[in-house]
Write an enzyme that holds these catalytic residues in place. Structure first.
Site, PDB file in Angstrom:
ATOM      1  N   TRP A  48       0.812  -1.220   0.000  1.00 22.78           N
ATOM      2  CA  TRP A  48       0.000   0.000   0.000  1.00 22.78           C
ATOM      3  C   TRP A  48       0.841   1.263   0.000  1.00 22.78           C
ATOM      4  CZ3 TRP A  48      -4.380  -0.143  -2.148  1.00 22.78           C
ATOM      5  CH2 TRP A  48      -5.136  -1.314  -2.112  1.00 22.78           C
TER       6      TRP A  48
ATOM      7  N   ASP B 281      -1.293   6.888   6.429  1.00 19.16           N
ATOM      8  CA  ASP B 281      -2.393   6.056   5.960  1.00 19.16           C
ATOM      9  C   ASP B 281      -2.610   5.024   7.057  1.00 19.16           C
ATOM     10  OD1 ASP B 281      -4.102   4.226   4.855  1.00 19.16           O
ATOM     11  OD2 ASP B 281      -2.790   3.648   3.189  1.00 19.16           O
TER      12      ASP B 281
ATOM     13  N   LYS C 226     -12.782  -1.366   7.381  1.00 16.32           N
ATOM     14  CA  LYS C 226     -12.058  -2.373   8.167  1.00 16.32           C
ATOM     15  C   LYS C 226     -12.477  -2.286   9.635  1.00 16.32           C
ATOM     16  CE  LYS C 226      -8.567  -1.897   4.704  1.00 16.32           C
ATOM     17  NZ  LYS C 226      -8.716  -3.131   3.949  1.00 16.32           N
TER      18      LYS C 226
HETATM   19  N1  PMP Z   1      -4.274   1.718   2.272  1.00 14.15           N
HETATM   20  C1  PMP Z   1      -4.323   0.573   2.970  1.00 14.15           C
HETATM   21  C2  PMP Z   1      -3.344   0.362   4.080  1.00 14.15           C
HETATM   22  C3  PMP Z   1      -5.275  -0.388   2.656  1.00 14.15           C
HETATM   23  O1  PMP Z   1      -5.334  -1.520   3.343  1.00 14.15           O
HETATM   24  C4  PMP Z   1      -6.199  -0.145   1.612  1.00 14.15           C
HETATM   25  C5  PMP Z   1      -7.278  -1.135   1.235  1.00 14.15           C
HETATM   26  N2  PMP Z   1      -7.086  -2.422   1.576  1.00 14.15           N
HETATM   27  C6  PMP Z   1      -6.095   1.045   0.902  1.00 14.15           C
HETATM   28  C7  PMP Z   1      -5.127   1.960   1.269  1.00 14.15           C
HETATM   29  C8  PMP Z   1      -7.032   1.364  -0.212  1.00 14.15           C
HETATM   30  O2  PMP Z   1      -8.303   1.614   0.339  1.00 14.15           O
HETATM   31  P1  PMP Z   1      -9.593   1.782  -0.579  1.00 14.15           P
HETATM   32  O3  PMP Z   1      -9.816   0.482  -1.274  1.00 14.15           O
HETATM   33  O4  PMP Z   1     -10.677   2.113   0.406  1.00 14.15           O
HETATM   34  O5  PMP Z   1      -9.325   2.893  -1.522  1.00 14.15           O
END
Ligand code: PMP
Length: 369
Positions: free
Chosen positions: A101, A171, A195
């Site tokens: 991520w 994040d 989550k």
């Molecule tokens: N950052 C992290 C740490 C994530 O776990 C996720 C989704 N699993 C995201 C960003 C992306 O999130 P979204 O799908 O809500 O855009």
């Protein structure tokens, strides 16, 4: 049979919250309207959003210096939006690369300015957070971005960097509200909701007030953090149902004992599961123990051919969605706040039985204490 959902997101919700949503679904707080039908400009929605924000402030101890925004887009959109809103005149930012991520966040931010990766876990195969002494922060960076928990790789920060004069941006999508933390150490915290907070569609941004006014001109109005702060996250239609459900989850966390209680439960659950992985020759977790995630336990089978078998048998035991992230493979159990200890105990029992059936002969005996 009771089912336990180990998905990384959207993830298991607290049962009490689902029941409450069900109870008042057709008649939200005696208004004669469903939450799905409430205008976002109504006093009732305003009160619901304000109550959710106040509860969140109370849970996290958010100081007056920071604003709370209820936005859309998902954390993936905010990879760009953080850069658009914060890079300011210098158009420079530092990023720390710790897994799937943060790599995505870096890729998006590069469209908007000069991104320097000041520390990376790539060389160790994303198995440990780069130690603080290896970081090379830039004094001119508009901010420094970290991903506090790498959902796909199973790494988590168990310490925080202290950066002189450079705002820390995190994040926190997959460990938001899982433990107490000092919000005033951060310039920005952002997290998708699906989550630990509630339904998908809501992204929470907590931002220090002085960072609200430096958006690049190309920033879309509805994603301009300063504009949204001025209109109390109602510049356009907010994700009203998700905000309502988030408020109920915040109440639930408070009733369980707040973030200290969440942290205790999450420690207990993850400790149980990592111990089961470490004592069996059938499973392995590549992440160094000091950097292991309490929220997303990523592990592998010694014989990957058995993976499908592991997953289908698990489903028959009521243990759902244990497959790893698509980009990483392997297995993953997400142990967010709403996962009860009973779910992890059932998983560990299942894994031990699976291990005794599939351990290479002779190995199990010597590996079991
Ligand atoms: N950052 C992290 C740490 C994530 O776990 C996720 C989704 N699993 C995201 C960003 C992306 O999130 P979204 O799908 O809500 O855009």
């Amino acid at each position: 049979m009771e089912y336990f959902n180990f998905a990384a997101g959207p993830a298991q919700m607290p049962k009490a919250v689902l029941e409450r949503i069900h109870e008042e679904f057709f008649n939200c707080q005696d208004s004669g309207q469903s939450i799905l039908e409430l205008p976002f400009t109504s006093d009732l929605y305003g009160a619901i959003a304000e109550r959710a924000e106040n509860r969140l402030r109370q849970l996290m101890g958010i100081p007056e210096s920071h604003r709370v925004l209820f936005l859309q887009g998902g954390a993936y959109a905010h990879f760009s939006l953080v850069a658009m809103n914060l890079m300011g005149a210098t158009r420079q930012a530092d990023y720390v690369e710790t897994g799937h991520w943060s790599t995505r966040a870096i890729g998006e931010a590069r469209r908007y300015g000069r991104v320097t990766v000041i520390a990376s876990a790539e060389e160790n195969g994303f198995t440990r957070i780069p130690p603080w002494k290896t970081w090379r922060p830039n004094r001119n960076a508009a901010y420094c971005h970290i991903t506090t928990n790498e959902t796909a790789d199973g790494l988590q920060y168990h310490w925080l960097p202290v950066l002189e004069g450079v705002p820390l941006v995190a994040d926190m999508t997959s460990d938001f509200l899982t433990r107490p933390l000092a919000v005033d150490s951060f310039g920005v915290i952002y997290a998708s909701a699906q989550k630990n907070v509630g339904p998908a569609g809501l992204t929470i941004v907590i931002i220090r007030q002085d960072l609200l006014e430096q958006a690049q001109a190309c920033t879309p109005t509805i994603f301009n953090y300063g504009v949204q702060a001025a209109s109390h996250s109602r510049t356009n239609t907010p994700p009203t149902f998700a905000v309502y459900a988030a408020g109920l989850v915040f109440d639930w966390i408070q009733a369980q004992g707040g973030l200290e209680a969440m942290a205790l439960n999450n420690c207990q659950k993850s400790r149980l599961l990592y111990a089961a992985i470490d004592r069996s020759p059938v499973y392995s977790c590549p992440v160094e123990s000091a950097c292991r995630s309490l929220s997303n336990v990523c592990f592998q089978l010694s014989d990957p051919v058995l993976e499908e078998r592991f997953l289908t048998d698990a489903e028959q035991h009521g243990l759902l969605n244990l497959q790893g992230h698509g980009a990483r493979g392997g297995l993953r159990a997400s142990l967010y706040n709403a996962m009860p200890l009973a779910g992890v105990e059932r998983l560990v029992d299942y894994m031990e039985a699976f291990s005794s059936r599939h351990a290479p002969s002779g190995l199990l005996q010597s590996a079991t204490p």
